[in-house]
Write an enzyme that holds these catalytic residues in place. Structure first.
Site, PDB file in Angstrom:
ATOM      1  N   ASP A  84       0.777  -1.331  -0.205  1.00 21.77           N
ATOM      2  CA  ASP A  84       0.088   0.118   0.129  1.00 21.77           C
ATOM      3  C   ASP A  84       0.924   1.181   0.044  1.00 21.77           C
ATOM      4  OD1 ASP A  84      -2.369  -1.516   0.002  1.00 21.77           O
ATOM      5  OD2 ASP A  84      -2.447  -1.214   2.314  1.00 21.77           O
ATOM      6  N   ARG A 141      -1.766  -0.635  -8.275  1.00 22.51           N
ATOM      7  CA  ARG A 141      -3.041  -0.046  -8.060  1.00 22.51           C
ATOM      8  C   ARG A 141      -3.064   1.432  -8.196  1.00 22.51           C
ATOM      9  NH1 ARG A 141      -3.927  -0.943  -1.915  1.00 22.51           N
ATOM     10  NH2 ARG A 141      -4.393  -2.840  -2.638  1.00 22.51           N
TER      11      ARG A 141
HETATM   12  C1  LIG Z   1      -9.085  -1.113  -3.003  1.00 22.26           C
HETATM   13  C2  LIG Z   1      -8.606   0.255  -2.392  1.00 22.26           C
HETATM   14  C3  LIG Z   1      -7.176   0.199  -1.927  1.00 22.26           C
HETATM   15  C4  LIG Z   1      -6.694   1.311  -1.347  1.00 22.26           C
HETATM   16  N1  LIG Z   1      -5.396   1.771  -1.019  1.00 22.26           N
HETATM   17  C5  LIG Z   1      -4.954   2.924  -0.769  1.00 22.26           C
HETATM   18  C6  LIG Z   1      -3.615   3.076  -0.346  1.00 22.26           C
HETATM   19  O1  LIG Z   1      -2.880   2.166  -0.757  1.00 22.26           O
HETATM   20  N2  LIG Z   1      -3.285   4.555  -0.283  1.00 22.26           N
HETATM   21  C7  LIG Z   1      -4.145   5.441  -0.152  1.00 22.26           C
HETATM   22  O2  LIG Z   1      -3.548   6.620   0.187  1.00 22.26           O
HETATM   23  N3  LIG Z   1      -5.346   5.152  -0.419  1.00 22.26           N
HETATM   24  C8  LIG Z   1      -5.899   3.881  -0.529  1.00 22.26           C
HETATM   25  N4  LIG Z   1      -7.176   3.807  -0.901  1.00 22.26           N
HETATM   26  C9  LIG Z   1      -8.017   4.954  -0.628  1.00 22.26           C
HETATM   27  C10 LIG Z   1      -8.319   5.873  -1.892  1.00 22.26           C
HETATM   28  O3  LIG Z   1      -7.101   6.694  -1.957  1.00 22.26           O
HETATM   29  C11 LIG Z   1      -9.355   6.842  -1.567  1.00 22.26           C
HETATM   30  O4  LIG Z   1      -9.175   7.642  -0.412  1.00 22.26           O
HETATM   31  C12 LIG Z   1     -10.838   6.441  -1.404  1.00 22.26           C
HETATM   32  O5  LIG Z   1     -10.965   5.214  -2.119  1.00 22.26           O
HETATM   33  C13 LIG Z   1     -11.809   7.484  -1.711  1.00 22.26           C
HETATM   34  O6  LIG Z   1     -11.658   7.645  -3.138  1.00 22.26           O
HETATM   35  P1  LIG Z   1     -12.753   7.367  -4.127  1.00 22.26           P
HETATM   36  O7  LIG Z   1     -11.957   6.951  -5.344  1.00 22.26           O
HETATM   37  O8  LIG Z   1     -13.523   6.012  -3.872  1.00 22.26           O
HETATM   38  O9  LIG Z   1     -13.536   8.656  -4.624  1.00 22.26           O
HETATM   39  P2  LIG Z   1     -14.189   9.574  -3.658  1.00 22.26           P
HETATM   40  O10 LIG Z   1     -14.667  10.846  -4.653  1.00 22.26           O
HETATM   41  O11 LIG Z   1     -13.478  10.152  -2.503  1.00 22.26           O
HETATM   42  O12 LIG Z   1     -15.648   8.761  -3.392  1.00 22.26           O
HETATM   43  C14 LIG Z   1     -16.439   8.364  -4.140  1.00 22.26           C
HETATM   44  C15 LIG Z   1     -17.607   8.188  -3.428  1.00 22.26           C
HETATM   45  O13 LIG Z   1     -17.309   6.629  -2.738  1.00 22.26           O
HETATM   46  C16 LIG Z   1     -17.903   6.717  -1.166  1.00 22.26           C
HETATM   47  N5  LIG Z   1     -16.570   6.301  -0.433  1.00 22.26           N
HETATM   48  C17 LIG Z   1     -15.456   6.328  -0.768  1.00 22.26           C
HETATM   49  N6  LIG Z   1     -14.678   6.093   0.217  1.00 22.26           N
HETATM   50  C18 LIG Z   1     -15.552   5.405   1.188  1.00 22.26           C
HETATM   51  C19 LIG Z   1     -15.220   4.807   2.315  1.00 22.26           C
HETATM   52  N7  LIG Z   1     -13.896   4.530   2.853  1.00 22.26           N
HETATM   53  N8  LIG Z   1     -16.374   4.440   2.947  1.00 22.26           N
HETATM   54  C20 LIG Z   1     -17.686   4.447   2.459  1.00 22.26           C
HETATM   55  N9  LIG Z   1     -17.889   5.030   1.331  1.00 22.26           N
HETATM   56  C21 LIG Z   1     -17.017   5.857   0.541  1.00 22.26           C
HETATM   57  C22 LIG Z   1     -18.415   7.914  -1.053  1.00 22.26           C
HETATM   58  O14 LIG Z   1     -19.788   7.826  -1.111  1.00 22.26           O
HETATM   59  C23 LIG Z   1     -17.978   9.082  -2.094  1.00 22.26           C
HETATM   60  O15 LIG Z   1     -18.861   9.897  -2.320  1.00 22.26           O
HETATM   61  C24 LIG Z   1      -7.648   2.855  -1.386  1.00 22.26           C
HETATM   62  C25 LIG Z   1      -8.872   2.425  -1.868  1.00 22.26           C
HETATM   63  C26 LIG Z   1      -9.395   1.399  -2.402  1.00 22.26           C
HETATM   64  C27 LIG Z   1     -10.784   1.311  -3.148  1.00 22.26           C
END
Ligand SMILES: Cc1cc2nc3c(=O)[nH]c(=O)nc-3n(C[C@H](O)[C@H](O)[C@H](O)COP(=O)(O)OP(=O)(O)OC[C@H]3O[C@@H](n4cnc5c(N)ncnc54)[C@H](O)[C@@H]3O)c2cc1C
Length: 302
Positions: free
Chosen positions: A125, A175
């Site tokens: 990650d 990723r």
């Molecule tokens: C499989 C996976 C691995 C990840 N690994 C990392 C990593 O290694 N390093 C890192 O910095 N970040 C990581 N992240 C987190 C990522 O960077 C984002 O902060 C997070 O996914 C929110 O971004 P989004 O693309 O979903 O869009 P956003 O625009 O933030 O969210 C879109 C919509 O998704 C929903 N949503 C988003 N996150 C959540 C949540 N946690 N719970 C419930 N609803 C939510 C909300 O309804 C929001 O309106 C990971 C995310 C995923 C999915």
């Protein structure tokens, strides 16, 4: 911060642990390896692949770091012996980066070699920008010898496109996520549209260069635009996968991915740190409070 966020954050620390558990259960597989294995089996049976994460980060005690590395080894063995479709995701500061890059590298190699023997894959990650250089450097070094390693790139960082351009000739598996940490505006895009445009630009780079990309997002607008790009470049199904965090509602999109024969991987955290993790995440990023509240009232996709 919204009123709802405020209320949830203020009441979290005084809520009984049992109530926090009800919320955490939405996002966390449970306490033990067997909880994670059980949920993985269940997700596999519904067509989803998994990446398991043992909760925790920023460990500074060597004994504890060695213990954690051994738990990951046991996890790899159980995934193998039970024939599960799951790799593992590991935070660099969980296995030594806070002590130093050499401790991290040593444990990273141990995990990657074990995974290689068991035909599995380790993804590191990406944590805050203070760790980006060390994580990429370690990834690059181990990748020279072992192809069953991947890491993560964050679309909000301004450096990411050029970091990846330099890696495109090496057939990497990465990723792509937006990024979860609070970074300075000097190094990170802050605007929703700017982050999404950069995300798409990077995805396009991967598609054009035949690289393997894990498209990690819950953003449905972004997901629609990723579908357009996949279509535009006729990207074969074995060159990408969608990735989501366990418990986050996707309004039917996961089934749509499966219907399109697109691989979906669910990121499944587990471990005794679930309570601290939930509270800390809430404090660090108040928006999660909103997501938690929302997800309690919406239907899960699996
Ligand atoms: C499989 C996976 C691995 C990840 N690994 C990392 C990593 O290694 N390093 C890192 O910095 N970040 C990581 N992240 C987190 C990522 O960077 C984002 O902060 C997070 O996914 C929110 O971004 P989004 O693309 O979903 O869009 P956003 O625009 O933030 O969210 C879109 C919509 O998704 C929903 N949503 C988003 N996150 C959540 C949540 N946690 N719970 C419930 N609803 C939510 C909300 O309804 C929001 O309106 C990971 C995310 C995923 C999915």
């Amino acid at each position: 911060m919204s009123l709802l966020n405020n209320i949830i954050i203020k009441t979290m620390p005084i809520l009984p642990k049992k109530m926090v558990k009800i919320i955490a259960d939405k996002y966390v597989a449970g306490n033990t390896i067997s909880d994670a294995i059980h949920k993985t089996k269940n997700l596999n049976s519904q067509g989803y692949e998994v990446t398991i994460d043992l909760l925790g980060e920023h460990i500074k005690e060597l004994d504890e770091i060695n213990n954690i590395t051994n738990i990951y080894i046991e996890l790899l063995e159980q995934i193998h012996s039970k024939n599960l479709l799951s790799n593992i995701s590991v935070k660099p500061t969980h296995i030594g980066l806070d002590i130093g890059i050499d401790t991290f590298k040593k444990n990273a190699i141990k995990l990657v070699e074990k995974a290689q023997k068991l035909n599995n894959f380790i993804r590191f990650d990406m944590e805050s920008s203070t760790t980006t250089d060390a994580t990429i450097e370690t990834f690059k070094e181990i990748h020279k010898e072992h192809k069953n390693i991947g890491t993560v790139f964050q679309a909000y960082l301004k450096r990411t496109y050029s970091d990846l351009e330099n890696l495109m000739n090496q057939q990497i598996n990465f990723r792509l996520c937006k990024g979860i940490y609070n970074e300075d505006a000097g190094i990170a895009y802050k605007d929703y549209n700017e982050i999404n445009e950069n995300y798409l630009k990077i995805a396009e780079l991967a598609f054009k260069n035949d690289s393997y990309i894990g498209l990690a997002t819950h953003d449905l607008n972004l997901t629609k635009r990723l579908y357009d790009l996949i279509d535009k470049y006729s990207v074969p199904n074995d060159k990408f996968e969608f990735q989501v965090l366990y418990g986050v509602p996707m309004k039917g999109w996961l089934q749509k991915h499966l219907d399109n024969k697109f691989k979906v991987r669910v990121y499944l955290p587990y471990g005794p740190q679930w309570y601290e993790y939930s509270i800390r995440r809430l404090k660090e990023n108040p928006n999660i409070a909103k997501y938690v509240a929302k997800s309690i009232f919406s239907k899960r996709d699996y």
